[in-house]
Design a protein around this motif. Structure first.
Motif, PDB file in Angstrom:
ATOM      1  N   SER A  48       0.829  -1.210   0.000  1.00 27.78           N
ATOM      2  CA  SER A  48       0.000   0.000   0.000  1.00 27.78           C
ATOM      3  C   SER A  48       0.864   1.261   0.000  1.00 27.78           C
ATOM      4  O   SER A  48       0.575   2.215  -0.728  1.00 27.78           O
ATOM      5  N   ILE A  49       1.908   1.258   0.796  1.00 31.31           N
ATOM      6  CA  ILE A  49       2.826   2.405   0.803  1.00 31.31           C
ATOM      7  C   ILE A  49       3.531   2.509  -0.550  1.00 31.31           C
ATOM      8  O   ILE A  49       3.751   3.615  -1.066  1.00 31.31           O
ATOM      9  N   GLY A  50       3.850   1.369  -1.155  1.00 38.02           N
ATOM     10  CA  GLY A  50       4.441   1.393  -2.496  1.00 38.02           C
ATOM     11  C   GLY A  50       3.516   2.029  -3.518  1.00 38.02           C
ATOM     12  O   GLY A  50       3.949   2.822  -4.360  1.00 38.02           O
ATOM     13  N   ILE A  51       2.234   1.700  -3.457  1.00 36.80           N
ATOM     14  CA  ILE A  51       1.261   2.310  -4.364  1.00 36.80           C
ATOM     15  C   ILE A  51       1.166   3.807  -4.097  1.00 36.80           C
ATOM     16  O   ILE A  51       1.115   4.619  -5.028  1.00 36.80           O
ATOM     17  N   ALA A  52       1.144   4.196  -2.824  1.00 36.60           N
ATOM     18  CA  ALA A  52       1.082   5.623  -2.477  1.00 36.60           C
ATOM     19  C   ALA A  52       2.303   6.359  -3.037  1.00 36.60           C
ATOM     20  O   ALA A  52       2.165   7.473  -3.574  1.00 36.60           O
ATOM     21  N   LEU A  53       3.469   5.749  -2.934  1.00 32.88           N
ATOM     22  CA  LEU A  53       4.674   6.386  -3.468  1.00 32.88           C
ATOM     23  C   LEU A  53       4.636   6.489  -4.990  1.00 32.88           C
ATOM     24  O   LEU A  53       5.082   7.494  -5.566  1.00 32.88           O
ATOM     25  N   ARG A  54       4.103   5.469  -5.652  1.00 31.02           N
ATOM     26  CA  ARG A  54       3.939   5.544  -7.107  1.00 31.02           C
ATOM     27  C   ARG A  54       2.987   6.685  -7.476  1.00 31.02           C
ATOM     28  O   ARG A  54       3.197   7.383  -8.469  1.00 31.02           O
ATOM     29  N   ALA A  55       1.926   6.885  -6.681  1.00 27.93           N
ATOM     30  CA  ALA A  55       0.981   7.972  -6.944  1.00 27.93           C
ATOM     31  C   ALA A  55       1.635   9.331  -6.730  1.00 27.93           C
ATOM     32  O   ALA A  55       1.386  10.277  -7.485  1.00 27.93           O
ATOM     33  N   VAL A  56       2.491   9.437  -5.718  1.00 32.29           N
ATOM     34  CA  VAL A  56       3.231  10.690  -5.502  1.00 32.29           C
ATOM     35  C   VAL A  56       4.141  10.961  -6.698  1.00 32.29           C
ATOM     36  O   VAL A  56       4.234  12.098  -7.186  1.00 32.29           O
ATOM     37  N   GLY A  57       4.797   9.925  -7.186  1.00 31.48           N
ATOM     38  CA  GLY A  57       5.635  10.078  -8.372  1.00 31.48           C
ATOM     39  C   GLY A  57       4.833  10.527  -9.577  1.00 31.48           C
ATOM     40  O   GLY A  57       5.273  11.385 -10.354  1.00 31.48           O
ATOM     41  N   LEU A  58       3.638   9.976  -9.749  1.00 32.67           N
ATOM     42  CA  LEU A  58       2.763  10.386 -10.851  1.00 32.67           C
ATOM     43  C   LEU A  58       2.355  11.846 -10.681  1.00 32.67           C
ATOM     44  O   LEU A  58       2.350  12.614 -11.647  1.00 32.67           O
ATOM     45  N   PHE A  59       2.035  12.250  -9.453  1.00 33.79           N
ATOM     46  CA  PHE A  59       1.679  13.641  -9.180  1.00 33.79           C
ATOM     47  C   PHE A  59       2.817  14.580  -9.587  1.00 33.79           C
ATOM     48  O   PHE A  59       2.592  15.604 -10.235  1.00 33.79           O
ATOM     49  N   ILE A  60       4.030  14.212  -9.241  1.00 34.95           N
ATOM     50  CA  ILE A  60       5.193  15.045  -9.585  1.00 34.95           C
ATOM     51  C   ILE A  60       5.390  15.091 -11.095  1.00 34.95           C
ATOM     52  O   ILE A  60       5.609  16.157 -11.676  1.00 34.95           O
ATOM     53  N   ARG A  61       5.287  13.925 -11.758  1.00 36.11           N
ATOM     54  CA  ARG A  61       5.465  13.900 -13.220  1.00 36.11           C
ATOM     55  C   ARG A  61       4.381  14.701 -13.920  1.00 36.11           C
ATOM     56  O   ARG A  61       4.647  15.387 -14.907  1.00 36.11           O
ATOM     57  N   ARG A  62       3.156  14.646 -13.437  1.00 39.83           N
ATOM     58  CA  ARG A  62       2.066  15.401 -14.063  1.00 39.83           C
ATOM     59  C   ARG A  62       2.230  16.903 -13.823  1.00 39.83           C
ATOM     60  O   ARG A  62       1.710  17.696 -14.570  1.00 39.83           O
TER      61      ARG A  62
END
Length: 179
Positions: A161-175
């Protein structure tokens, strides 16, 4: 009679190969091959466990007791790993009518909003599931099928779950980098 060759290709020329899927992914700091490799491993394990159980049932009319328990665990891991890959690739569930219409600024903002909400949800799941793992460990809970410590299974929920949250943070930064 053979069909005519395509324009620009001689009949003996092989068709152009499609680019590998990795080439279609946008660059990320943590390689997406992690999720892809885990998916292959988990699906392979599921296939082997299921095949072994089918063979055992066919020849002995009995099944292995542990196969259902491991299969359920592996399917949950597969769903979480797949979710992580979907978030990192920005292919999570959405209503395309809203997400793909309008100006580029609107689409960017909706994409970032979705990434924030996914990050918050999975961070919350990760934090709250730590209590579940602690309770499984503290009270010596065992699995119902084969009696191994339950925390061996539940420890993966906060981690993934924390891994998914970190992937979402990465997506937020890339967007946020869209021009």
């Amino acid at each position: 009679m053979s069909s005519p060759p395509h324009a620009g290709h001689a009949p003996e020329d092989p068709p152009e190969a499609l680019p590998p899927l990795d080439d279609l992914d946008e660059p990320v700091r943590v390689p997406l091959k992690i999720e892809d490799g885990l998916t292959v491993l988990v699906m392979g394990a599921l296939a082997l466990i299921t095949f072994a159980n089918v063979i055992a049932r066919y020849f002995t009319n009995q099944s292995f007791a542990w196969t259902e328990e491991f299969s359920v665990f592996l399917m949950i891991v597969l769903a979480l790993v797949g979710s992580s890959a979907a978030v990192a690739r920005d292919r999570h569930i959405r209503i395309e009518y809203f997400s793909d219409s309008g100006s580029m600024a609107r689409r960017k903002n909706l994409s970032r909003l979705g990434a924030v909400l996914v990050a918050l949800l999975f961070a919350l799941i990760g934090v709250l599931s730590i209590r579940l793992v602690w309770d499984d460990y503290r009270f010596n809970e065992t699995s119902p099928g084969i009696g191994i410590p339950q925390w061996w299974y539940s420890i993966w929920l906060p981690i993934l779950s924390i891994g998914i949250a970190l992937r979402a943070v990465g997506l937020f930064i890339r967007r946020g980098r869209w021009s």
